[in-house]
Design an enzyme around this catalytic site. Structure first.
Site, PDB file in Angstrom:
ATOM      1  CD  GLU A 196      22.571  45.078 -15.216  1.00 26.77           C
ATOM      2  OE1 GLU A 196      22.253  44.836 -14.024  1.00 26.77           O
ATOM      3  OE2 GLU A 196      22.810  46.228 -15.630  1.00 26.77           O
ATOM      4  CD  GLU A 201      20.232  43.277  -8.764  1.00 31.76           C
ATOM      5  OE1 GLU A 201      20.926  44.303  -8.701  1.00 31.76           O
ATOM      6  OE2 GLU A 201      19.497  43.009  -9.740  1.00 31.76           O
TER       7      GLU A 201
END
Length: 407
Positions: A196, A201
């Protein structure tokens, strides 16, 4: 008349060569090869010398400065545009996820029909793809706590999957605010085995972006490394510290949150190859010209803000077949547990119940452009260094030619 093997002597005329004899042909050929035109990789006499042309493009044939031409070969890396998500067709090749949130967020992800009908996903007149958290529907705290009704939101993923490339996101606005947890990232259904990558973020009203990676065991972020950001955890294993992953925080205090939006957003670029996964952030006013012209050249950019090196984490072992994802969850495993520490009012559930809390929870995307790496071999003529006059051997051959032809 006195005959010789290679010529004849005539009184009053001296020696006259029979220029079509083998030795003369050889001498003339050598003169042409060495004086008239240089030949790369061919040194007929083993002297490793290069003669200037009698008719150079620049310079003086009688002894001035001569610019010789050298043929060179080089490998050049180009990034060729392979895919664009932009404008009125932006959502055509994305899937809208409508299942439960994997990170236990207090959101109800809508399918495509619901998202468009409710006005939470649409394309603006100027071609931006907008995605919102619902900011108009009141909810009760009982509905939130019992999870009988949660706040509508959007999560989309590309139908295509990618292995390596240069991914350039031009984003005009990103979500922020207490209780929010937005992300632009990549993975696949085989998580965590295929890795991932979290490109954008953070939570709440943070001002700096955090790039992170989540993998199986034995993938390590090297710190310090070839990046400008500040490293946090260096263990990428999802089993370590409840899947914190390994991460790097951007030094810029305008790479996330209200200041990012106030400055008109910017560009996030991720370069993924076998050597590393690098992430850059560029302010709107500092986007490199090569990106704006569609000819990106990462080798000319400054150090990335974040980089996972293959020296600590063999990239091809841990990352493959990724789809790109945008989502906006609320509370959950990160934003929920950090809510009070972030100085946010009340509880996170109370925040979710109030629709006015999420007026800034919006993704507004100008474009995503994906480039594939192509290495080509170029052979081209390039001006070499300046040389003054004829070389020694050119002069010798010229003298021999003069003696044989004119005496």
């Amino acid at each position: 008349m006195f005959m010789t093997r290679h010529g004849e002597f005539r009184r009053g005329l001296g020696w006259r060569c029979q220029i079509f004899t083998p030795i003369m042909l050889c001498l003339l050929t050598l003169i042409i090869c060495q004086v008239v035109r240089p030949v790369d990789g061919l040194d007929l006499f083993g002297f490793n010398v290069r003669m200037p042309s009698l008719f150079p493009r620049t310079g003086n044939v009688l002894g001035g400065t001569v610019q010789s031409l050298e043929k060179r070969a080089a490998n050049k890396t180009l990034w060729i545009l392979a895919k664009t998500y932009q404008g009125q067709t932006f959502f055509d090749e994305w899937d809208f996820y409508s299942g439960p949130d994997y990170t236990h967020g207090l959101v109800d992800y809508l399918n495509k029909t619901e998202a468009i009908a409710s006005g939470l996903a649409y394309i603006t007149e100027d071609g931006r793809a907008n995605m919102h958290v619902d900011s108009v529907t009141p909810l009760t705290l009982d509905e939130i706590n019992s999870q009988t009704k949660l706040r509508p939101s959007i999560r989309i993923s590309t139908q295509a999957k990618y292995n390596q490339g240069l991914f350039i996101l031009d984003v005009a606005q990103a979500p922020y605010g207490c209780g929010t947890w937005p992300a632009y990232w990549s993975t696949n259904e085989n998580w965590p085995n295929d890795g991932e990558i979290d490109i954008i973020e953070n939570v709440h009203s943070s001002v700096s972006n955090q790039v992170s990676w989540h993998t199986t065991a034995n993938c390590t972020l090297i710190s310090p490394g070839n990046y400008t950001g500040t490293a946090g955890s260096t263990t990428c294993d999802h089993n370590y510290m409840s899947n914190t992953g390994c991460g790097i925080v951007d030094q810029s205090i305008a790479s996330f949150g209200p200041t990012f939006n106030a400055k008109g957003g910017g560009v996030y670029a991720m370069k993924w190859d076998s050597n590393s996964i690098d992430v850059w952030f560029f302010y709107r006013s500092a986007i490199p010209d090569d990106i704006l012209t569609g000819l990106p050249s990462p080798g000319t950019w400054p150090l990335p803000s974040a980089s996972l090196s293959g020296l600590g984490c063999p990239i091809d072992t841990y990352f493959r077949n990724h789809m790109l994802i945008f989502d906006m969850t609320l509370c959950g495993d990160w934003a929920g547990t950090s809510y009070e520490a972030a100085g946010c009012p009340g509880t996170c559930a109370e925040r979710v119940a109030d629709p006015s809390s999420f007026v800034n929870a919006t993704w507004s995307i100008n474009s995503i452009k994906i480039y594939n790496q192509t290495v080509i071999n170029t052979a081209y003529l390039d001006a070499g260094t300046g040389r003054t006059g004829y070389s020694f051997w050119a002069a010798v051959f010229a003298l021999i030619a003069a003696l044989l032809l004119f005496l």
